[in-house]
Design an enzyme around this catalytic site. Structure first.
Site, PDB file in Angstrom:
ATOM      1  N   ASP A 160       0.869  -1.171   0.000  1.00 37.25           N
ATOM      2  CA  ASP A 160       0.000   0.000   0.000  1.00 37.25           C
ATOM      3  C   ASP A 160       0.912   1.229   0.000  1.00 37.25           C
ATOM      4  OD1 ASP A 160      -2.243   1.714   0.541  1.00 37.25           O
ATOM      5  OD2 ASP A 160      -1.678   1.662   2.660  1.00 37.25           O
ATOM      6  N   ASP A 174       0.080   5.100   1.137  1.00 37.29           N
ATOM      7  CA  ASP A 174       0.017   6.019   2.283  1.00 37.29           C
ATOM      8  C   ASP A 174      -0.001   5.269   3.621  1.00 37.29           C
ATOM      9  OD1 ASP A 174      -0.118   8.195   0.479  1.00 37.29           O
ATOM     10  OD2 ASP A 174      -2.274   7.876   0.242  1.00 37.29           O
ATOM     11  N   ASP A 221      -1.538  -0.794   5.889  1.00 37.54           N
ATOM     12  CA  ASP A 221      -1.718  -0.260   7.248  1.00 37.54           C
ATOM     13  C   ASP A 221      -3.198  -0.153   7.623  1.00 37.54           C
ATOM     14  OD1 ASP A 221      -2.282   1.856   5.496  1.00 37.54           O
ATOM     15  OD2 ASP A 221      -1.699   3.355   6.988  1.00 37.54           O
TER      16      ASP A 221
HETATM   17 MG   LIG Z   1      -2.653   3.134   3.779  1.00 33.73          MG
END
Ligand SMILES: [Mg+2]
Ligand SMILES: [Zn+2]
Length: 204
Positions: free
Chosen positions: A14, A16, A147
């Site tokens: 991923d 960000d 995340d």
């Molecule tokens: Mg993320």
């Protein structure tokens, strides 16, 4: 390490919160994705982690929802500038991604061409399936590093093993249970992923 007959494996990452820091918005007290390349801070360990993962025989592929263009938070040119900043920063240390896939759609987009209920916005696995098809990847032998719970869901839906970066809290544990999105492993950051995979792979 891979036999010739084995299909290529990938570590999907991923963007960000994994490659670059989230931005604190004092107005609503929330952490969110950067909206400009100036705001975007690449974590200092990304280049080393990418190089180490490639050394282990994985392709490293970015998989990211970026609805900011659709929501008029930034332009498509700024989106490109942010991605270019990450590429440039890691290239300084000799690292590069094998591919990058972005979903620009959003069901409530303000720009008509992006207002679609697509198959590629995580938690749907569309971007992973597309990457696998285009690059001949073995999803069952690949990992998704994210995340957020949408990352765990997308990774799982694609048949990958899932790694969440961050820290476990009581709230997060509860959310994982409620959403049926418990990752296979959890580590503090992308920095820890090469060692984790090295350990997992060396198990008999
Ligand atoms: Mg993320
Ligand atoms: Zn999409």
């Amino acid at each position: 390490m891979n036999k010739g007959s084995e299909r290529q494996r990938a570590v999907f990452v991923d963007r960000d919160g994994v490659l670059n820091d989230l931005v604190y918005n004092p107005e609503d007290g929330q952490l969110s994705s950067p909206v400009s390349s100036r705001q975007l801070r690449v974590f200092p360990y990304v280049a080393d982690a990418v190089k180490a993962l490639k050394k282990l025989g994985f392709e490293v592929i970015v998989i990211s929802n970026q609805p900011g263009v659709a929501k008029r938070q930034f332009t498509l040119a700024e989106h490109e500038k942010m991605n270019e900043k990450i590429r440039r920063e890691i290239a300084k240390e000799g690292a590069s991604f094998d591919a990058e896939y972005y979903c620009l759609h959003h069901p409530n987009a303000l720009i008509k061409k992006y207002k679609v209920v697509c198959d590629c916005r995580k938690p749907k696995p569309g971007l992973l399936l597309m990457a696998a098809k285009e690059r001949g990847l073995d999803l069952r032998a690949s990992y998704f590093v994210g995340d957020a719970l949408v990352d765990v869901k997308a990774g799982r839906a694609a048949g990958c093993r899932t790694i969440m970066v961050g820290h476990l809290t009581t709230f997060l544990t509860k959310m994982m249970e409620e959403e049926d999105a418990t990752p296979d492993c959890m580590v503090p950051s992308l920095k820890d992923v090469p060692d984790l995979l090295r350990n997992l792979e060396s198990r008999p």
